[in-house]
Design a protein around this motif. Structure first.
Motif, mmCIF file in Angstrom:
data_model
loop_
_atom_site.group_PDB
_atom_site.id
_atom_site.type_symbol
_atom_site.label_atom_id
_atom_site.label_comp_id
_atom_site.label_asym_id
_atom_site.label_seq_id
_atom_site.Cartn_x
_atom_site.Cartn_y
_atom_site.Cartn_z
ATOM 1 N N ALA A 34 51.107 45.743 47.281
ATOM 2 C CA ALA A 34 51.726 44.846 46.477
ATOM 3 C C ALA A 34 51.678 45.063 45.192
ATOM 4 O O ALA A 34 52.748 44.926 44.603
ATOM 5 C CB ALA A 34 51.274 43.375 46.709
ATOM 6 N N PHE A 35 50.812 45.575 44.575
ATOM 7 C CA PHE A 35 50.701 45.984 43.239
ATOM 8 C C PHE A 35 51.643 47.164 42.824
ATOM 9 O O PHE A 35 52.166 47.204 41.993
ATOM 10 C CB PHE A 35 49.356 46.211 42.768
ATOM 11 N N GLY A 36 51.609 48.075 43.841
ATOM 12 C CA GLY A 36 52.581 49.106 43.559
ATOM 13 C C GLY A 36 53.791 48.811 43.442
ATOM 14 O O GLY A 36 54.631 49.334 42.826
ATOM 15 N N GLU A 37 54.339 48.063 44.470
ATOM 16 C CA GLU A 37 55.607 47.461 44.652
ATOM 17 C C GLU A 37 56.059 46.685 43.344
ATOM 18 O O GLU A 37 57.035 46.950 42.756
ATOM 19 C CB GLU A 37 55.671 46.391 45.593
ATOM 20 N N GLU A 113 50.434 42.327 32.199
ATOM 21 C CA GLU A 113 50.285 40.947 33.051
ATOM 22 C C GLU A 113 49.958 41.136 34.274
ATOM 23 O O GLU A 113 49.062 40.630 35.100
ATOM 24 C CB GLU A 113 51.629 40.102 32.917
ATOM 25 N N LEU A 114 50.517 42.319 35.192
ATOM 26 C CA LEU A 114 50.206 42.781 36.184
ATOM 27 C C LEU A 114 48.748 43.461 36.480
ATOM 28 O O LEU A 114 48.091 42.926 37.482
ATOM 29 C CB LEU A 114 51.086 44.001 36.891
ATOM 30 N N MET A 115 48.405 44.005 35.759
ATOM 31 C CA MET A 115 46.832 44.496 35.327
ATOM 32 C C MET A 115 45.950 43.562 35.266
ATOM 33 O O MET A 115 44.893 43.481 36.111
ATOM 34 C CB MET A 115 46.679 45.727 34.329
ATOM 35 N N LEU A 116 46.265 42.351 34.497
ATOM 36 C CA LEU A 116 45.259 41.402 34.584
ATOM 37 C C LEU A 116 44.991 40.552 35.954
ATOM 38 O O LEU A 116 44.318 40.076 36.113
ATOM 39 C CB LEU A 116 45.712 40.526 33.343
ATOM 40 N N ALA A 117 46.421 40.394 36.503
ATOM 41 C CA ALA A 117 46.586 39.576 37.797
ATOM 42 C C ALA A 117 45.944 40.319 38.895
ATOM 43 O O ALA A 117 44.942 39.794 39.452
ATOM 44 C CB ALA A 117 48.026 39.244 37.965
ATOM 45 N N ALA A 118 46.009 41.880 38.626
ATOM 46 C CA ALA A 118 45.331 42.562 39.823
ATOM 47 C C ALA A 118 44.001 42.843 39.666
ATOM 48 O O ALA A 118 43.221 42.400 40.627
ATOM 49 C CB ALA A 118 45.908 44.243 39.601
ATOM 50 N N GLY A 119 43.456 42.604 38.360
ATOM 51 C CA GLY A 119 41.931 42.659 38.002
ATOM 52 C C GLY A 119 41.445 41.386 38.748
ATOM 53 O O GLY A 119 40.361 41.152 39.402
ATOM 54 N N LYS A 120 41.826 40.217 38.473
ATOM 55 C CA LYS A 120 41.405 38.846 39.167
ATOM 56 C C LYS A 120 41.513 38.850 40.459
ATOM 57 O O LYS A 120 40.651 38.420 41.042
ATOM 58 C CB LYS A 120 42.460 37.637 38.525
ATOM 59 N N ASP A 121 42.655 39.216 41.190
ATOM 60 C CA ASP A 121 42.686 39.447 42.487
ATOM 61 C C ASP A 121 41.590 40.331 43.263
ATOM 62 O O ASP A 121 40.905 39.966 44.144
ATOM 63 C CB ASP A 121 44.053 39.818 42.862
ATOM 64 N N VAL A 122 41.201 41.461 42.547
ATOM 65 C CA VAL A 122 40.456 42.253 42.985
ATOM 66 C C VAL A 122 39.047 41.688 42.727
ATOM 67 O O VAL A 122 38.251 41.750 43.715
ATOM 68 C CB VAL A 122 40.338 43.544 42.331
ATOM 69 N N SER A 123 38.933 41.062 41.643
ATOM 70 C CA SER A 123 37.315 40.390 41.378
ATOM 71 C C SER A 123 37.301 39.498 42.262
ATOM 72 O O SER A 123 35.945 39.125 43.136
ATOM 73 C CB SER A 123 37.281 39.718 40.050
#
Length: 151
Positions: A34-37, A113-123
């Protein structure tokens, strides 16, 4: 040979008792896809917008150049025509470079924004996986302790 078989059996038993949650790997893969997309969408939109800017710039430059290429009655008119074209080309360059800068700025903001959201999701996912694994290990330890105490 018997020792090797015993060791293999021991390793198999140990790994069978080790809690592994395959859904965590599947969720991580889905999250990464999803992140890649989303990241690809940002890049493709930027490429499309950059192409539109380049095309518009080329068309406008050609239109200005066609005026400069017309035959003139006086030699001084050629100088004026070239000066006008150079001035128009500089103005076009300034406008279009500003448009490219806006595209780059938008890509940068969306990527952050995507990187921050991805970091929160991964965490959040990592915390959930660690908590689940901790609970399972605690339960297995209690069970093993109870079995040892019963002997």
């Amino acid at each position: 040979m018997t020792n090797a078989n015993d060791f293999s059996k021991t390793m198999q038993d140990m790994m069978a008792k080790f809690p592994v949650d395959a859904s965590a790997f599947q969720n991580a893969f889905k999250t990464q896809a999803a992140f890649g997309e989303k990241l690809s969408k940002v890049a493709l939109e930027a490429a499309e917008k950059s192409t539109e800017i380049s095309s518009k710039w080329a068309k406008e430059t050609i239109a200005k150049l066609s005026g400069a290429a017309k035959a003139k009655a006086e030699p001084a008119d050629y100088t004026k025509s070239m000066t006008d074209f150079a001035s128009a080309a500089a103005e076009l360059a300034s406008e279009n470079m500003a448009a490219f800068a806006e595209v780059a700025k938008k890509v940068q903001m969306e990527t952050v924004e995507l990187m921050l959201a991805a970091g929160k999701d991964v965490s959040a996912e990592a915390s959930a996986v660690v908590k689940k694994a901790t609970d399972e290990v605690s339960a297995a330890t209690k069970k093993a302790t109870a079995a040892t105490a019963a002997k």
